[in-house]
Scaffold this motif. Sequence first.
Motif, PDB file in Angstrom:
ATOM      1  N   THR A 229      45.632  48.904 -29.300  1.00  0.00           N
ATOM      2  CA  THR A 229      46.752  48.204 -28.684  1.00  0.00           C
ATOM      3  C   THR A 229      47.619  47.678 -29.822  1.00  0.00           C
ATOM      4  O   THR A 229      47.219  46.776 -30.565  1.00  0.00           O
ATOM      5  CB  THR A 229      46.277  47.043 -27.805  1.00  0.00           C
ATOM      6  OG1 THR A 229      45.425  47.549 -26.777  1.00  0.00           O
ATOM      7  CG2 THR A 229      47.457  46.315 -27.177  1.00  0.00           C
ATOM      8  N   TYR A 277      49.894  40.771 -20.868  1.00  0.00           N
ATOM      9  CA  TYR A 277      48.812  41.641 -20.400  1.00  0.00           C
ATOM     10  C   TYR A 277      48.143  42.333 -21.581  1.00  0.00           C
ATOM     11  O   TYR A 277      46.905  42.353 -21.685  1.00  0.00           O
ATOM     12  CB  TYR A 277      49.373  42.673 -19.420  1.00  0.00           C
ATOM     13  CG  TYR A 277      48.377  43.725 -18.995  1.00  0.00           C
ATOM     14  CD1 TYR A 277      47.521  43.510 -17.923  1.00  0.00           C
ATOM     15  CD2 TYR A 277      48.293  44.943 -19.677  1.00  0.00           C
ATOM     16  CE1 TYR A 277      46.596  44.480 -17.537  1.00  0.00           C
ATOM     17  CE2 TYR A 277      47.374  45.901 -19.296  1.00  0.00           C
ATOM     18  CZ  TYR A 277      46.534  45.668 -18.225  1.00  0.00           C
ATOM     19  OH  TYR A 277      45.619  46.617 -17.856  1.00  0.00           O
ATOM     20  N   TYR A 278      48.945  42.891 -22.476  1.00  0.00           N
ATOM     21  CA  TYR A 278      48.368  43.605 -23.618  1.00  0.00           C
ATOM     22  C   TYR A 278      47.705  42.653 -24.606  1.00  0.00           C
ATOM     23  O   TYR A 278      46.742  43.031 -25.298  1.00  0.00           O
ATOM     24  CB  TYR A 278      49.429  44.458 -24.307  1.00  0.00           C
ATOM     25  CG  TYR A 278      49.798  45.676 -23.491  1.00  0.00           C
ATOM     26  CD1 TYR A 278      48.883  46.698 -23.293  1.00  0.00           C
ATOM     27  CD2 TYR A 278      51.048  45.779 -22.898  1.00  0.00           C
ATOM     28  CE1 TYR A 278      49.203  47.811 -22.527  1.00  0.00           C
ATOM     29  CE2 TYR A 278      51.382  46.892 -22.132  1.00  0.00           C
ATOM     30  CZ  TYR A 278      50.457  47.901 -21.946  1.00  0.00           C
ATOM     31  OH  TYR A 278      50.777  48.995 -21.178  1.00  0.00           O
ATOM     32  N   GLN A 281      44.324  42.219 -23.155  1.00  0.00           N
ATOM     33  CA  GLN A 281      43.563  43.455 -23.357  1.00  0.00           C
ATOM     34  C   GLN A 281      43.080  43.557 -24.796  1.00  0.00           C
ATOM     35  O   GLN A 281      41.917  43.900 -25.053  1.00  0.00           O
ATOM     36  CB  GLN A 281      44.434  44.664 -23.017  1.00  0.00           C
ATOM     37  CG  GLN A 281      43.719  45.998 -23.143  1.00  0.00           C
ATOM     38  CD  GLN A 281      44.647  47.168 -22.913  1.00  0.00           C
ATOM     39  OE1 GLN A 281      45.487  47.481 -23.759  1.00  0.00           O
ATOM     40  NE2 GLN A 281      44.515  47.793 -21.763  1.00  0.00           N
ATOM     41  N   SER A 285      39.154  43.421 -26.112  1.00  0.00           N
ATOM     42  CA  SER A 285      38.582  44.552 -26.852  1.00  0.00           C
ATOM     43  C   SER A 285      38.012  44.131 -28.188  1.00  0.00           C
ATOM     44  O   SER A 285      36.995  44.655 -28.637  1.00  0.00           O
ATOM     45  CB  SER A 285      39.665  45.619 -27.082  1.00  0.00           C
ATOM     46  OG  SER A 285      40.144  46.118 -25.861  1.00  0.00           O
ATOM     47  N   LEU A 299      41.463  40.693 -16.476  1.00  0.00           N
ATOM     48  CA  LEU A 299      42.614  41.525 -16.796  1.00  0.00           C
ATOM     49  C   LEU A 299      43.196  42.073 -15.505  1.00  0.00           C
ATOM     50  O   LEU A 299      42.636  42.982 -14.901  1.00  0.00           O
ATOM     51  CB  LEU A 299      42.175  42.657 -17.728  1.00  0.00           C
ATOM     52  CG  LEU A 299      43.266  43.452 -18.429  1.00  0.00           C
ATOM     53  CD1 LEU A 299      44.053  42.550 -19.380  1.00  0.00           C
ATOM     54  CD2 LEU A 299      42.649  44.616 -19.204  1.00  0.00           C
TER      55      LEU A 299
END
Length: 409
Positions: A229, A277-278, A281, A285, A299
Amino acid sequence: MEKKRRHSLVFALAAAMLATACVYDYNPQIDGEGGFMIVSGDIVLGEQFTISLSNSWSLVDTNDTSYERMRDLYSSKMHIEDSRGGRYESINASGGGMTEYGNVATFDMSGADLSLEYRLVIENPRGTYASEWETALPPGQIDSLSYRISDDRSTVSINVSSHADGSDGLYRWTVSEDWEYHSDFYTDRFFIPAGGYYYGERCDVDMIATYRNGDNLYFCWSKGVRPETMIASTDMLSENRVVDHQLYTLGCYDERVSVLYSAKVTQARLSREAYDYYMVQERNSSDVGGLFSPEPSELRGNVRNLDDPSEKVLGYVSVLQTVSERLFIDNARTRFYKRRSQPIPPPDTLAIDSWRMAYMSGKLPTMPILDPFTGEETGYFEWYPARCVDCRYGSGGKDKPDFWPNDDI
């Protein structure tokens, strides 16, 4: 507290297994009920793109509902709507293509109006789903792509410098990779057993023949998409500009940098909701797995079941404009790549009566052995294991990219 410990242990074990296993397409496992629909992809104006659907699976859910969930997934139909009532159908023959991972639809938005709002709509037996309406922000400009080799020459970083007009600087980059690599030994020869064919002509005896048109098993190419990402914000900076922002790194033993490596970097600007959102994420991760890591955040994306808003759907569908640039790293110039020391077995020097047995045992011929006095072929060839001779045993094949800048074939 006990529940939290149990969750942390499950995620730690999952991370440990992933660290030692092969990598497959992203299909998250959920500690609890599975079967959530995952929507992957973005609406990219001015381009052709794909949207894919898949299902999550659960670590603990043992209900036998997977067949129904996959049936619903495969029967899904997707289209895109604009704020003036326009509708864009998938260019797939059936409105979606089924793969082993789910349902994939391809769209062509080459003539889309950049000023309108757009959303994705999905229809299947579980309901009608739609992403939130969004307009696309201008992507800004990629000022430069560069690479930097670390002082100890163990890694090379790929960096981007970008800017955009206005004050909203929430960037995301995606990278598609192509690279050339070589087999251990060059050969333009191959073995044909008796009864085989050499460019349409039948061979009556075992023979070693030469490829035509410069073909060989030495030069190969492979490709991939970076999984990271890659996002950045200029909120805390004095201007909407990023300078030498590191996207990712490659190690000196990585096959990708062994000959010639290419990275196509695509830039877009995100809405605040998409950026958040990212961020979640990325945090989920990178932070999951340690004993003291925080619990993963929930999420949730921007896709909703219009018939059942309580249903959880994973994924965020942005509406984007993009700009791309390409970078090459040539090992002939950098001398960055280091070959791992791997013992290569000595060759078998064989005459014609042993060729078939060598071929059947998984070996291939390389170049012929020449007489040191006359320079003529002796009828003997050096045979090595196929993995040392045929580059197609590696990560790619003979499909050379159209844009490749050298004359290798």
